[in-house]
Design an enzyme around this catalytic site. Structure first.
Site: not given
Length: 303
Positions: A174, A245, A248, A271
């Site tokens: 991201k 997900h 994950r 993160h």
């Protein structure tokens, strides 16, 4: 009659894409949230940015609460309104920024769904890996669980992102943040089997450098990857259904259960904030409490 707020929203969208480099998903979410705000304001006769004030913003958020929106949705809509008014203020369209006066609803963080380590082993050891598609699907699940990458990150991998010698993959996460993630031997072995005996059978002139391919030879799409995970779990049986997900989440939980420190897990998952990673400590704590209740002589009160 032109609506200056709608024109300002279009300008804000361009700002998000060009200057803040937000993901398409975030841009769409902000667009939906702010379109709802502008529709609410327009119904009240407010069509100019300079007319936005904290009373209107709070009334709009109160209406969202009354409509039963979740805490997560309210938090996101508050964040969208704040970003929008900050942009308007910086553009000189608002003398003061009313978004600064908005409180942020506390998000209720649910424990993520995970499978046990035994379930993960059963799933990956029992999967049918015959043929090119079978080799691909095993490699997909091994990498998702073995590295904890997001499904979008997995589908964005190119062959050159693999470092077979070091057993790592280079991931673009991201916000365009790049990180290097260890794969583990089973995942590395499954990927090499796919590259050797699976990918050449599906590759076409349009495949390019994509690591994982769909059945028509193009880059594997996240929707297809999600479908693969659900289908393969259903075929194996005895394992609770899980999304990519969920794999994950499971990878992160099992890392912590195995003794990994929180900072390392944060780096592996990509993160930006350690606070996001800390949710997995709650999962591990619940499991530790369960083990304590079952194993310790004073772990639970006798009836």
């Amino acid at each position: 009659m032109s609506n200056a707020l709608e024109e300002a929203l279009s300008d804000f969208e361009r700002h998000l894409r060009a200057e803040r480099d937000v993901s398409p998903h975030t841009a769409r979410a902000y667009r939906g949230d702010l379109s709802d705000l502008i529709a609410y304001a327009t119904d009240l006769g407010v069509t100019e940015p300079a007319q936005l004030d904290v009373s209107l913003l709070r009334a709009w958020l109160a209406r969202q609460h009354a409509l039963g929106r979740s805490r997560a949705t309210l938090a996101r809509r508050t964040a969208a309104a704040r970003a929008f008014t900050r942009h308007l203020h910086r553009r000189g369209l608002l003398q003061e920024d009313p978004g600064l006066l908005l409180g942020t609803p506390k998000r209720q963080r649910a424990l993520p769904g995970v499978i046990t380590q035994d379930d993960a082993a059963h799933l990956l050891d029992k999967m049918d890996a015959e043929g090119p598609v079978g080799l691909r699907d095993l490699a997909v699940l091994e990498v998702l669980y073995g590295t904890g990458v997001r499904v979008s990150e997995l589908c964005g991998l190119d062959i050159d992102d693999l470092d077979a010698v070091r057993g790592t993959i280079r991931v673009l996460g991201k916000g365009g943040r790049e990180r290097t993630v260890p794969m583990g031997e089973p995942a590395a072995r499954a990927v090499q089997d796919w590259l050797r005996a699976g990918r050449p059978a599906l590759a076409t002139e349009d495949s390019g450098p994509a690591l994982f391919l769909g059945t028509r030879g193009g880059r594997l799409h996240p929707t297809s990857a999600r479908r693969i995970v659900h289908a393969r779990i259903a075929e194996v049986g005895q394992v609770p259904d899980l999304s990519p997900h969920g794999l994950r989440h499971s990878a992160a939980t099992h890392l912590l259960e195995g003794g990994a420190d929180l900072r390392s897990v944060q780096e592996i998952l990509g993160h930006a904030s350690l606070q996001t990673t800390q949710i997995y400590t709650h999962v591990s704590a619940e499991r530790l409490k369960q083990v304590h209740r079952q194993a310790h002589p004073r772990g639970s009160q006798a009836d």
